[in-house]
Design an enzyme around this catalytic site. Sequence first.
Site, short mmCIF file in Angstrom:
data_model
loop_
_atom_site.label_atom_id
_atom_site.label_comp_id
_atom_site.label_asym_id
_atom_site.label_seq_id
_atom_site.Cartn_x
_atom_site.Cartn_y
_atom_site.Cartn_z
N GLY A 93 30.97 0.99 -22.61
CA GLY A 93 31.29 2.41 -22.76
C GLY A 93 30.05 3.22 -23.11
N GLY A 94 30.19 4.17 -24.04
CA GLY A 94 29.06 5.04 -24.40
C GLY A 94 27.88 4.25 -24.95
CD GLU A 151 18.10 -2.10 2.72
OE1 GLU A 151 17.14 -2.44 1.99
OE2 GLU A 151 19.10 -1.51 2.27
N GLY A 175 4.96 -1.26 2.94
CA GLY A 175 5.62 -2.14 1.98
C GLY A 175 6.40 -3.19 2.75
CB ILE A 193 32.17 -4.03 -20.51
CG1 ILE A 193 32.99 -4.53 -19.32
CG2 ILE A 193 32.55 -4.77 -21.80
CD1 ILE A 193 32.72 -5.96 -18.90
CD GLU A 225 -2.86 -1.21 2.35
OE1 GLU A 225 -2.90 -0.23 3.14
OE2 GLU A 225 -3.65 -2.16 2.38
CB THR A 250 3.37 -6.81 -10.94
OG1 THR A 250 4.39 -6.11 -10.24
CG2 THR A 250 3.91 -7.27 -12.29
CD GLU A 265 7.87 -11.43 -5.47
OE1 GLU A 265 8.01 -12.47 -4.83
OE2 GLU A 265 7.38 -11.39 -6.62
C1 LIG Z 1 7.83 -2.27 -10.07
C2 LIG Z 1 7.26 -2.78 -8.78
C3 LIG Z 1 6.39 -3.86 -8.79
C4 LIG Z 1 5.83 -4.32 -7.58
N1 LIG Z 1 4.88 -5.32 -7.62
C5 LIG Z 1 4.19 -5.61 -6.49
C6 LIG Z 1 3.07 -6.51 -6.54
O1 LIG Z 1 2.73 -7.08 -7.58
N2 LIG Z 1 2.35 -6.71 -5.40
C7 LIG Z 1 2.68 -6.10 -4.22
O2 LIG Z 1 1.97 -6.33 -3.23
N3 LIG Z 1 3.75 -5.26 -4.14
C8 LIG Z 1 4.50 -4.99 -5.25
N4 LIG Z 1 5.56 -4.13 -5.19
C9 LIG Z 1 5.91 -3.52 -3.91
C10 LIG Z 1 7.28 -3.93 -3.36
O3 LIG Z 1 7.22 -5.25 -2.87
C11 LIG Z 1 7.66 -2.91 -2.27
O4 LIG Z 1 7.97 -1.71 -2.96
C12 LIG Z 1 8.82 -3.35 -1.43
O5 LIG Z 1 8.46 -4.44 -0.60
C13 LIG Z 1 9.35 -2.23 -0.53
O6 LIG Z 1 8.33 -1.56 0.14
P1 LIG Z 1 8.25 0.05 0.10
O7 LIG Z 1 8.38 0.46 -1.30
O8 LIG Z 1 7.07 0.50 0.86
O9 LIG Z 1 9.57 0.53 0.87
P2 LIG Z 1 9.67 0.79 2.48
O10 LIG Z 1 9.14 -0.37 3.21
O11 LIG Z 1 9.08 2.12 2.76
O12 LIG Z 1 11.23 0.86 2.68
C14 LIG Z 1 12.00 2.05 2.45
C15 LIG Z 1 13.46 1.75 2.80
O13 LIG Z 1 13.57 1.48 4.23
C16 LIG Z 1 14.17 0.20 4.43
N5 LIG Z 1 13.60 -0.39 5.63
C17 LIG Z 1 12.29 -0.53 5.92
N6 LIG Z 1 12.13 -1.09 7.14
C18 LIG Z 1 13.39 -1.33 7.62
C19 LIG Z 1 13.93 -1.91 8.81
N7 LIG Z 1 13.12 -2.38 9.77
N8 LIG Z 1 15.26 -1.98 8.95
C20 LIG Z 1 16.09 -1.52 7.98
N9 LIG Z 1 15.66 -0.95 6.83
C21 LIG Z 1 14.34 -0.87 6.65
C22 LIG Z 1 13.84 -0.58 3.16
O14 LIG Z 1 14.73 -1.66 2.99
C23 LIG Z 1 14.00 0.49 2.10
O15 LIG Z 1 15.36 0.68 1.80
C24 LIG Z 1 6.18 -3.71 -6.36
C25 LIG Z 1 7.09 -2.64 -6.36
C26 LIG Z 1 7.61 -2.15 -7.55
C27 LIG Z 1 8.52 -0.95 -7.50
#
Ligand SMILES: Cc1cc2nc3c(=O)[nH]c(=O)nc-3n(C[C@H](O)[C@H](O)[C@H](O)COP(=O)(O)OP(=O)(O)OC[C@H]3O[C@@H](n4cnc5c(N)ncnc54)[C@H](O)[C@@H]3O)c2cc1C
Length: 385
Positions: free
Chosen positions: A344-345, A372, A133, A342, A129, A160, A368
Amino acid sequence: MVLDFRLPSEYEDLRKTVEEFAREEVAPVIGDYYERCEFPYPIVAKMGQMGLLGLPFPEEHGGMGGDYFALCVTLEELARVDSSVAITVEAATSLGAMPIYRFGTDEQKARWLPSLTSGEMLGAFGLTEPGSGSDAGALATTARLEGDEWVINGTKAFITNSGTDITGLVTVAAVTGTLPDGRKEISSIIVPSGTPGFTVSKKYSKVGWNASDTRELSFSDCRVPAANLLGERGRGFAQFLRTLDEGRVAIAALSVGLAQGCVDESVRYAHERETFGAKIGTYQAIQFKIAEMEARVHTARLAYYEAASRMLRGEPFKKQAAIAKLVSSEAAMDNARDATQIFGGYGFMNEYPVGRFYRDAKILEIGEGTSEVQKMLIARELGLR
Ligand SMILES: Cc1cc2nc3c(=O)[nH]c(=O)nc-3n(C[C@H](O)[C@H](O)[C@H](O)COP(=O)(O)OP(=O)(O)OC[C@H]3O[C@@H](n4cnc5c(N)ncnc54)[C@H](O)[C@@H]3O)c2cc1C
């Protein structure tokens, strides 16, 4: 005991078939779809005819009677050429159809699986949401039971395959109540495309995976039959954890494919490109870069093979899946950076696939479960809480 790392012949035959398909039918056209940010319907239709969207499902549900490793081998070969196509298959099978196969009722399986496994229809997995995430349990979408209907309200982000012309459903994780200990009760509910109150936004503008479909979804008093509950009420959290554990092995395979594609392209280019009167492949700086790339692919592949083999034997595989996802997504990112260097441009030009690999690699360290999150899972499996 014999340790044998060769692919059994049925997987090797499948690998060769997909390799040929990717080389002959995906590679020549996918760059144009990518530049136009267009979903490649003819390629998806062809993959459906080949049975690639039904690989890990039994024949009684229209599948190919294979297993999850067959899917992984396929994803690797597809991603060796293009990741948008590979993620479309991964999301359709591992995230779209698999939860219905694993947790659905007989009626749900009979209704949805034949269309999903044939590729006639795509399913999507709605967990993330705008505000949740990595901390997926913090989801805010609600579903309340009113008579014999669920009434769903909320927003899902980055989903997706959720807005293509052939998308048939999204499985939505929602809060359906409060448990006696005060925690959220989370359940999964199947929402067919076109249900009133279910709106699919226009496609995101993305850095990579540009020929795949990713949308924001909103639910406003969206009503579906009570029978659309997937499996048991309150089991949503356990269901998505299981789905994501498996999905990590698939994303690891996809990452290995991208990392391998970088090696393939780099070796070819190193034989072709001349500077200072010699092929760049004769310079040790280039040879070492490619050797490191090859070593990363090799070790990452072993990691996902091991995770998949534990999964297929029914053994715990959470730690191995997290390790495989972590190392292979890093291998993909490192190899994409090195391959671009590798070239280059020309590496910065859309004419060559390595630029696409570079743009597609980053999401592998995020989707997925971020790197982290994989480290958190590995540490937890080691008893560190
Ligand atoms: C192109 C694309 C396709 C996707 N497809 C799907 C899909 O089909 N279905 C679906 O449900 N989701 C989907 N996602 C969502 C995806 O799984 C999430 O974006 C991902 O899990 C990360 O969640 P977030 O973006 O809210 O990042 P956040 O959870 O907000 O994380 C932000 C940063 O904080 C770090 N972080 C968070 N908590 C901690 C912690 N406790 N300790 C250390 N670091 C932390 C994270 O590693 C990250 O670097 C998709 C995302 C993209 C970009």
